[in-house]
Design an enzyme around this catalytic site. Sequence first.
Site, short mmCIF file in Angstrom:
data_model
loop_
_atom_site.label_atom_id
_atom_site.label_comp_id
_atom_site.label_asym_id
_atom_site.label_seq_id
_atom_site.Cartn_x
_atom_site.Cartn_y
_atom_site.Cartn_z
N GLU A 1 -9.53 -10.85 -7.57
CA GLU A 1 -8.57 -9.76 -7.36
C GLU A 1 -7.36 -9.89 -8.28
O GLU A 1 -6.83 -8.89 -8.77
CB GLU A 1 -8.15 -9.71 -5.89
CG GLU A 1 -9.30 -9.25 -4.99
CD GLU A 1 -8.94 -9.21 -3.51
OE1 GLU A 1 -9.83 -8.89 -2.70
OE2 GLU A 1 -7.77 -9.50 -3.15
N LYS B 1 0.82 -1.21 0.00
CA LYS B 1 0.00 0.00 0.00
C LYS B 1 0.86 1.28 0.00
O LYS B 1 2.07 1.22 0.27
CB LYS B 1 -0.93 -0.02 1.22
CG LYS B 1 -1.97 -1.15 1.16
CD LYS B 1 -2.94 -1.07 2.36
CE LYS B 1 -4.00 -2.15 2.28
NZ LYS B 1 -4.97 -2.06 3.42
N HIS C 1 -2.22 -5.38 1.60
CA HIS C 1 -3.51 -6.04 1.43
C HIS C 1 -3.26 -7.47 0.99
O HIS C 1 -2.34 -7.72 0.21
CB HIS C 1 -4.35 -5.34 0.34
CG HIS C 1 -5.49 -6.19 -0.16
ND1 HIS C 1 -6.69 -6.24 0.48
CD2 HIS C 1 -5.56 -7.08 -1.19
CE1 HIS C 1 -7.49 -7.10 -0.16
NE2 HIS C 1 -6.81 -7.63 -1.17
N ASN D 1 -2.05 0.42 6.68
CA ASN D 1 -1.48 -0.80 7.26
C ASN D 1 -0.64 -1.61 6.29
O ASN D 1 -0.54 -2.83 6.40
CB ASN D 1 -2.59 -1.63 7.92
CG ASN D 1 -3.67 -2.06 6.93
OD1 ASN D 1 -3.59 -1.74 5.76
ND2 ASN D 1 -4.66 -2.78 7.42
N TYR E 1 -12.42 -2.10 -3.79
CA TYR E 1 -12.89 -2.23 -2.40
C TYR E 1 -14.41 -2.10 -2.29
O TYR E 1 -14.93 -1.80 -1.21
CB TYR E 1 -12.22 -1.18 -1.52
CG TYR E 1 -10.84 -1.57 -1.02
CD1 TYR E 1 -10.66 -2.67 -0.18
CD2 TYR E 1 -9.71 -0.83 -1.35
CE1 TYR E 1 -9.41 -3.03 0.30
CE2 TYR E 1 -8.44 -1.18 -0.87
CZ TYR E 1 -8.30 -2.29 -0.04
OH TYR E 1 -7.06 -2.63 0.44
P1 GTP Z 1 -7.05 -6.13 3.55
O1 GTP Z 1 -6.09 -7.21 3.31
O2 GTP Z 1 -6.52 -4.76 3.15
O3 GTP Z 1 -8.42 -6.40 2.98
O4 GTP Z 1 -7.17 -6.03 5.12
P2 GTP Z 1 -8.03 -6.88 6.11
O5 GTP Z 1 -8.73 -8.00 5.40
O6 GTP Z 1 -7.12 -7.20 7.24
O7 GTP Z 1 -9.10 -5.80 6.59
P3 GTP Z 1 -10.57 -5.48 6.06
O8 GTP Z 1 -10.87 -6.26 4.81
O9 GTP Z 1 -11.49 -5.60 7.20
O10 GTP Z 1 -10.45 -3.94 5.70
C1 GTP Z 1 -9.88 -3.55 4.47
C2 GTP Z 1 -8.98 -2.38 4.69
O11 GTP Z 1 -9.76 -1.27 5.10
C3 GTP Z 1 -7.94 -2.54 5.81
O12 GTP Z 1 -6.76 -3.21 5.41
C4 GTP Z 1 -7.65 -1.10 6.15
O13 GTP Z 1 -6.73 -0.51 5.23
C5 GTP Z 1 -9.00 -0.45 5.98
N1 GTP Z 1 -9.69 -0.35 7.27
C6 GTP Z 1 -10.26 -1.36 7.99
N2 GTP Z 1 -10.79 -0.90 9.12
C7 GTP Z 1 -10.55 0.44 9.14
C8 GTP Z 1 -10.86 1.50 10.03
O14 GTP Z 1 -11.45 1.29 11.10
N3 GTP Z 1 -10.45 2.76 9.68
C9 GTP Z 1 -9.79 3.01 8.51
N4 GTP Z 1 -9.41 4.26 8.20
N5 GTP Z 1 -9.49 2.04 7.64
C10 GTP Z 1 -9.85 0.78 7.95
MG MG Z 2 -9.91 -7.74 3.61
#
Ligand code: GTP
Ligand code: MG
Length: 138
Positions: A126, A9, A115, A112, A49
């Site tokens: 994807e 990212k 992905h 973070n 997303y």
């Molecule tokens: P990905 O591998 O990126 O999909 O991460 P994940 O599967 O661990 O998390 P998830 O699919 O729940 O969320 C997708 C992405 O949204 C996360 O990786 C973060 O970058 C973002 N995200 C999730 N929760 C939050 C939040 O509370 N605040 C913000 N700003 N971003 C969030």
């Molecule tokens: Mg995810």
Amino acid sequence: IERTLSIIKPDATRRNLTGKINAKFEDAGLRIIAQKRIQLTKAQAGVFYAVHKERPFYDELCEFMASEPVVVQVLEGENAITKNREVMGATNPADAAEGTIRAEFAESVGENSVHGSDAPDTAKDEIGFFFSQLEIVG
Ligand code: GTP
Ligand code: MG
């Protein structure tokens, strides 16, 4: 043998962490079989997303993902989807296990660093979103 889609990212590409993150993948036995650096538009990030479009952070997430270049990659290995998610660590770096990418590099729950696809069907979709068959050399 399984494949998964990985994205390094903007927070990580900005800090020149691509090589350190790739070393974590390779040390875990994941092979990088396709890789390119691109910059998404906010609209493209929104499509990628779309599953999160009702979430309160959706707009911020799309803005962030389009803010600077990302490195998109296909990782291959035994149980690549699960293995990659183990190497990534928990979404929130505060909860991520020691030694994981997010524990070492992530700046916040939003920014973070990586992905990774979360299931075989999403991995297939994807990978197809970013790569043609000709670009993937297993
Ligand atoms: P990905 O591998 O990126 O999909 O991460 P994940 O599967 O661990 O998390 P998830 O699919 O729940 O969320 C997708 C992405 O949204 C996360 O990786 C973060 O970058 C973002 N995200 C999730 N929760 C939050 C939040 O509370 N605040 C913000 N700003 N971003 C969030
Ligand atoms: Mg995810």
